[in-house]
Design an enzyme around this catalytic site. Sequence first.
Site, PDB file in Angstrom:
ATOM      1  N   CYS A   1       0.375 -11.247  23.427  1.00  0.00           N
ATOM      2  CA  CYS A   1       1.147 -11.457  22.198  1.00  0.00           C
ATOM      3  C   CYS A   1       1.317 -12.930  21.874  1.00  0.00           C
ATOM      4  CB  CYS A   1       2.501 -10.792  22.344  1.00  0.00           C
ATOM      5  SG  CYS A   1       2.311  -9.058  22.709  1.00  0.00           S
ATOM      6  N   GLU A   2       0.236 -13.617  21.632  1.00  0.00           N
ATOM      7  CA  GLU A   2       0.281 -15.020  21.211  1.00  0.00           C
ATOM      8  C   GLU A   2      -0.954 -15.295  20.381  1.00  0.00           C
ATOM      9  OE1 GLU A   2       1.307 -18.271  23.550  1.00  0.00           O
ATOM     10  OE2 GLU A   2       2.346 -17.097  25.080  1.00  0.00           O
TER      11      GLU A   2
END
Length: 421
Positions: free
Chosen positions: A344-345
Site C-alpha cells: 500500500c504505497e
Amino acid sequence: MNHFDYIDGVLHAEGIAIPKLADKVGTPFFCYSTATLERHYRVYADAFTGLDATVCYALKANSNQAVIKTLARLGAGADVVSVGEMRRALRAGVPPSKLIFSGVGKADAEMREALEADIAQINVESVPELEELNRVALDMGKKARIALRINPHVDAKTHEKIATGKAENKFGIDWTRAIEIYRQAAKMDGIEITGIAMHIGSQLTDLSPFREAFTRLAGLVEQLRAEGIDIRNLDLGGGLGIAYQGETPPLPDAYGQMVRETVGHLGCHITLEPGRLIVGNAGILVSRVMYVKDGEAKRFVILDAAMNDLIRPTLYNAYHEIIAVDQPGKDDKIALVDVVGPVCETGDTFGKDRPLPDAIKPGDLVAICSAGAYGAVMSSTYNTRALAPEVLVREDQFAVIRPRQSIDELIALDRIPDWME
Ligand code: LLP
C-alpha cells in the site's frame, strides 16, 4: 556476462527453466547462478594477477552462506560490517586471516568477538572508535591490527545515498587529519597499525574518482613511511559498478591497471572489497503477475513481489530491467506498462513505462534482473509479507538456500505483555 538466458523461448538459470523453479518453490523468489558468481569472482580476481592482493567479498551485498561459500571456495576473503556478518563469513569457511571488519561504528562486543577470532584487520573510522578499540584490546591483553579508513573528499559521482568519500559523508577520517591521527594510534599499546583503508562509494561507472582517491592514498602512505609508520596493507574498498540499464562501467582489467598505476609502486599487500560486481547480475527476482489493470492513464501489471522484497527502485530510484520469463515472439505486440507490487504505497513500483508483452496476463512470470546484490539482504517483512526464498542453481541442479519464511513464523516473533493476558 551472466547465465540467465532464453532457451527454446523460456528463461533459464543455467540449465534450469525458471517456471520449473517457480512450481517447486512458489513465487516470489530470488534465484542465483553459481556459474555467474564464479565467473564474476574470477574475472575480478584475475585483474590483480601479479599483485599481492586479496579479494574480500563485501558480504553486505548478499550474505547467504551458500553464496559466501561459493566464493570462499575460490579463495575469497570477506569484508564484514557487523558481528552478524562476521559469524556468517566464519561459518561459511572464510579464514580469519582473510577477514576485514569495516563500518562506521563498532560496538564493544563486536570488537571483542573480532579480536577473539583473530581476524586480519579492523578498519577504524574515528578517534573515539580508535580509543575504544585500544581499551578493549588492552583489557583482553591483545593488540588490535588496524587500518584507519580515510575519507579522501572525492566525489564518486554516484547516487547521493551511496556516495561515501565526500567531506559531508559520515564515513572515515578526513584525509587532512590522517597523519595526526596515525601518530596518535602509533602511541597506543593496544593498537598495531597494519594498513590504510578507503571506500569512496558504490556503483561507480567511471575510473577517475578512484584514480583521484588512490593517488591521494599513495601520497599519505609515503608521508606516513617518512614518519616511520609502516603501512603494509592498502584496503581500496569496493564500488566498481555494474550494468543495470546499459551503463558501461570500466571492466575489472581496466580497474586493475589503474590500481597498479596509482598504488602499485608502494609494494603493499592490497585488499579489495567488491560486493555488487560479484553478485549483482548473478541474481534475479522471479515474480508472478497477479493482475493486469487498465487505468485511464496507464496499464498496471501487478506482481506478487513488492518493495519489501526489493527496495532499491523506491529507495534509490534504481533501474532494474524487467523481462517476461516466456520470451516474446518477434511479432508479439509490446506494451509500455507500470510494473508494481501489492504493497500500500505508491512507491511500490518496480518500473514505469516498461516494455512487456501486450498479452501479458495473470499467472505469467517475470524476472526482475540484477537483483543479486542488495536485494534479499535489504528485504523486510513490511505489510506482514514473509521473506522470499533464495534458490541457488548450479548447471542442472538447484537448492533452496533460504526457505520461504512462513507468515506464522513471522507473527510468532511478537510477544504480548503479561498485562494484556
Ligand atoms: N566496502 C565498504 C566499506 C562498503 O561500505 C561497501 C558498500 C563495499 C565495500 C561494497 O561496495 P560495492 O562493491 O558493492 O559497491 N544498498 C546500496 C549499496 C550500498 C553500498 C554500501 N557500501 C544499493 O543497493 O545500491
